[in-house]
Design a protein around this motif. Structure first.
Motif, PDB file in Angstrom:
ATOM      1  N   ALA B 128       6.897   1.037  -5.294  1.00 20.23           N
ATOM      2  CA  ALA B 128       6.903   2.033  -4.046  1.00 20.23           C
ATOM      3  C   ALA B 128       6.178   3.404  -4.204  1.00 20.23           C
ATOM      4  CB  ALA B 128       8.728   2.536  -4.837  1.00 20.23           C
ATOM      5  N   THR B 129       5.039   2.791  -4.946  1.00 14.21           N
ATOM      6  CA  THR B 129       3.857   3.887  -4.480  1.00 14.21           C
ATOM      7  C   THR B 129       3.645   4.323  -3.179  1.00 14.21           C
ATOM      8  OG1 THR B 129       2.994   2.803  -6.039  1.00 14.21           O
ATOM      9  CG2 THR B 129       1.279   4.651  -5.032  1.00 14.21           C
ATOM     10  N   PRO B 130       4.106   3.464  -2.288  1.00 18.52           N
ATOM     11  CA  PRO B 130       3.157   4.067  -0.986  1.00 18.52           C
ATOM     12  C   PRO B 130       4.415   4.912  -0.200  1.00 18.52           C
ATOM     13  CG  PRO B 130       3.826   1.612  -0.527  1.00 18.52           C
ATOM     14  CD  PRO B 130       3.984   2.262  -2.065  1.00 18.52           C
ATOM     15  N   PHE B 131       5.283   5.078  -0.454  1.00 17.72           N
ATOM     16  CA  PHE B 131       6.659   6.714   0.091  1.00 17.72           C
ATOM     17  C   PHE B 131       6.264   7.408  -1.421  1.00 17.72           C
ATOM     18  CE2 PHE B 131       9.436   3.312  -1.377  1.00 17.72           C
ATOM     19  CZ  PHE B 131       9.085   1.882  -1.010  1.00 17.72           C
ATOM     20  N   ALA B 132       5.622   7.688  -1.815  1.00 16.24           N
ATOM     21  CA  ALA B 132       6.044   8.457  -3.022  1.00 16.24           C
ATOM     22  C   ALA B 132       5.811   9.325  -3.051  1.00 16.24           C
ATOM     23  CB  ALA B 132       4.415   8.888  -3.783  1.00 16.24           C
ATOM     24  N   ASN B 133       5.687  10.248  -0.994  1.00 20.59           N
ATOM     25  CA  ASN B 133       5.153  11.871  -1.149  1.00 20.59           C
ATOM     26  C   ASN B 133       6.515  11.452   0.138  1.00 20.59           C
ATOM     27  OD1 ASN B 133       4.198  13.358  -1.592  1.00 20.59           O
ATOM     28  ND2 ASN B 133       1.794  12.684  -0.937  1.00 20.59           N
ATOM     29  N   ARG B 134       7.846   9.883   0.009  1.00 22.51           N
ATOM     30  CA  ARG B 134       8.718  10.718   1.426  1.00 22.51           C
ATOM     31  C   ARG B 134      10.111  11.049   0.808  1.00 22.51           C
ATOM     32  NH1 ARG B 134       7.690   5.281   4.072  1.00 22.51           N
ATOM     33  NH2 ARG B 134       9.263   5.212   5.153  1.00 22.51           N
TER      34      ARG B 134
END
Lengths: 341, 252
Positions: B128-134
């Motif tokens: 889930a790293t790719p959406f850490a900032n979403r």
């Protein structure tokens, strides 16, 4: 730790939120000062500020006993109502929860009116805020009991409408029985809220009581964050829900009660301010409580300045301005929430 | 023994939710808890967490009775993923996962580097790293489930209890979830998971507890616990021969 993680951690900073916090504090100070400098007596800023420090002469009396209470109370009332709104929204996980909408301010107003017009204030000046806080506490406790029995977002608002109407009716009843010949005209002040003719006395009780209430609310951020995951998950993260709820209910009652005792029932501040700040600070309840206090202070001081610029004769009430801005906003928020799945 | 239930009984008014259940959750193993709706699966997990008081018996966590655990220490020792959990405010994903670090954090102040590392590590393990900032409301249901699971992993607890984590997930995400549970067990965690999907339970759990009307009716490796006789008695189903080899069942 790999290179991307390190760079990711470094790019994240608190800078953006800190800048907005400073901007909100600046806005609150600016409108507070503006409110202080605005009035019917024509004194220069220099005379008023010197008078505020020395207390000498007509300018000193006006600065210390008329302008200071009004400006400071605008900031305090705003901080109390918006901070309470942010905490109530966190507790009920409901963006519509707010002291005005949920009837907490109306009940506080009822408490204040009962203390005022039945002569209880003559026993001790603190009876006024104490009765207002008791009224707010009763309303907040009823709401809390309802939410615990599983009432959803809309039921909570409907319950607030019922509590608010009942408190308003009782306020009218109390005033019609009182011996005061001006009761009916003063009722409007209580029901709409106003900062007209406040004294240092009002400031002296509102400041410490609100401060205690807001300090309690500031301590609830972490727990309210955990509530985002639901009651059971919050408990499994070590949150003491009973203490958390008690702190929110008590904090809201103290802050809203003291603010209402000083300024009457001012609505919608607690609804509008946290909502406007969410895009800047995020949806996390802990990130909204303190910024909401600053934003609320700025907003109520600004509203108090605006209404005196629009109607210098003092006929426009603070609560009228906040309701005229807040009520359409409330409707828009309901429509927006309905569209969400 | 990470968690042991000794003769645990729970009743809601007149109705017995659990009756004299004795079982253990061992470290390094994935224990599946299965049973029909209302069999007491969730109640068993809630009992282990101290969320549900027992009317009789004892629950021990890491060899210490539950009543002797301070609230904070217990929150560090056990992570719980409730059924159908959702983020009720659309928080930023990394902030949500950081909630799993609350039991480790000092009373005031922002999360420290250790907390943030743990959160990012948990996100990475759940892909889930790719959406850490979403924000949570920008993710699909499957993505949200992974983030919520990462929140439970971020605590780094010795015991992980997950209630129906596979519900609402598509088959591929279900398999990934079971792999994650397996990885977590390999790190020495005692993992317990309630499941409705018997094939998933049979393939991915080391041990299975079968609950029926609040009683423990089978406890052992999948082949043993999911014996035909148990299936017939508890679920009124039987294995059905199928050409696809999917492990199908039919109603009796």
């Amino acid at each position: 730790m790999d290179a991307t993680t390190v760079s990711y951690l470094q790019t994240q900073s608190l800078g953006h939120r800190t800048r907005w916090l400073i901007a909100l504090s600046g806005a609150a100070l600016m409108f507070g000062l503006w409110s202080f400098l605005l009035g019917s007596a024509d004194y220069s800023a220099h005379e008023l500020l010197t008078g505020l420090v020395t207390g000498k002469g007509a300018a000193g009396i006006i600065a210390q006993e008329i302008r200071l209470p009004r400006a400071a109370l605008a900031l305090i009332v705003g901080a109390a109502l918006a901070g309470s709104g942010a905490a109530l929204q966190g507790l009920f996980v409901n963006p519509l929860a707010e002291p005005g909408v949920t009837g907490v301010t109306s009940c506080a107003g009822l408490g204040a009116v009962v203390a005022m017009y039945f002569g209880l204030v003559t026993l001790h000046p603190l009876t006024l805020p104490v009765f207002a806080i008791a009224g707010a506490l009763i309303a907040a406790a009823i709401l809390y009991a309802l939410s615990k029995s599983g009432a959803g977002a809309v039921s909570l608002v409907l319950a607030g409408v019922a509590i608010g109407s009942f408190a308003t009716a009782l306020t009218a009843l109390a005033l019609s029985f009182s011996a005061n010949p001006y009761a009916m005209s003063e009722m409007v002040l209580w029901m709409m809220g106003s900062l007209k003719d406040r004294t240092l006395n009002d400031l002296a009780f509102a400041l410490p009581l609100t401060a205690v209430g807001l300090a309690l609310l500031s301590s609830t951020g972490r727990g309210l964050d955990a509530l985002t995951l639901g009651d059971e998950a919050a408990r499994s993260l070590g949150v003491n829900l009973t203490s958390l709820r008690a702190r929110v209910v008590l904090g809201v009652a103290l802050a809203t009660g003291a603010a209402t005792a000083a300024a009457g029932a001012v609505s919608f501040v607690g609804l509008v301010v946290p909502h406007l700040l969410r895009p800047l600070f995020g949806h996390q309840p802990s990130r909204l409580i303190v910024p909401s206090m600053l934003g609320g202070a700025a907003m109520v001081a600004a509203a108090d300045v605006a209404l005196r610029l629009i109607a210098p004769d003092g006929q426009l009430l603070l609560g009228v301005v906040t309701a005229m801005l807040g009520a359409p906003f409330f409707l828009w928020l309901i429509l927006k929430l309905r569209r969400q799945p | 023994m990470s968690v042991s239930f000794e003769q645990v009984s729970v009743s809601f008014g007149a109705r017995a939710a659990l009756t004299q259940v004795s079982a253990t959750l061992e470290q390094g193993t994935v224990t599946g808890i299965i049973g029909p709706n209302g069999a007491g699966k969730t109640t068993l997990l809630r009992t282990a967490l101290g969320l549900q008081p027992v009317s009789y018996g004892t629950v021990r966590v890491l060899d210490k009775p539950l009543s002797e655990w301070p609230r904070d220490a217990l929150a560090r020792a056990m992570a719980y993923l409730p059924q159908g959990g959702e983020a009720r405010w659309p928080m930023r994903v990394e902030d949500l996962v950081l909630l799993g670090r609350l039991p480790h954090r000092a009373a005031f102040g922002p999360p420290d580097l250790k907390d943030r590392m743990a959160a990012l590590d948990a996100l990475a393990r759940c892909d889930a790293t790719p959406f850490a900032n979403r924000r949570m409301d920008e993710l699909s249901a499957g993505e949200r489930a992974r983030v919520l699971f990462a929140r439970a992993l971020a605590t780094g607890a010795a015991v992980l209890l997950a209630d129906e984590p596979a519900a609402y997930l598509d088959p591929s995400h279900q398999l990934r979830l079971m792999e994650l549970l397996r990885e977590e067990a390999r790190r020495g965690t005692a993992v317990a998971v309630t499941l409705h999907d018997l094939s998933l339970a049979a393939r991915h759990c080391d041990r299975i507890l079968v609950l029926h009307d609040g009683r423990l009716v089978a406890d052992g490796p999948p082949a043993e616990a999911l014996a035909d006789a148990t299936l017939a008695r508890v679920f009124q189903i039987a294995r059905s021969p199928d050409s696809l080899g999917l492990g199908a069942f039919r109603r009796l």
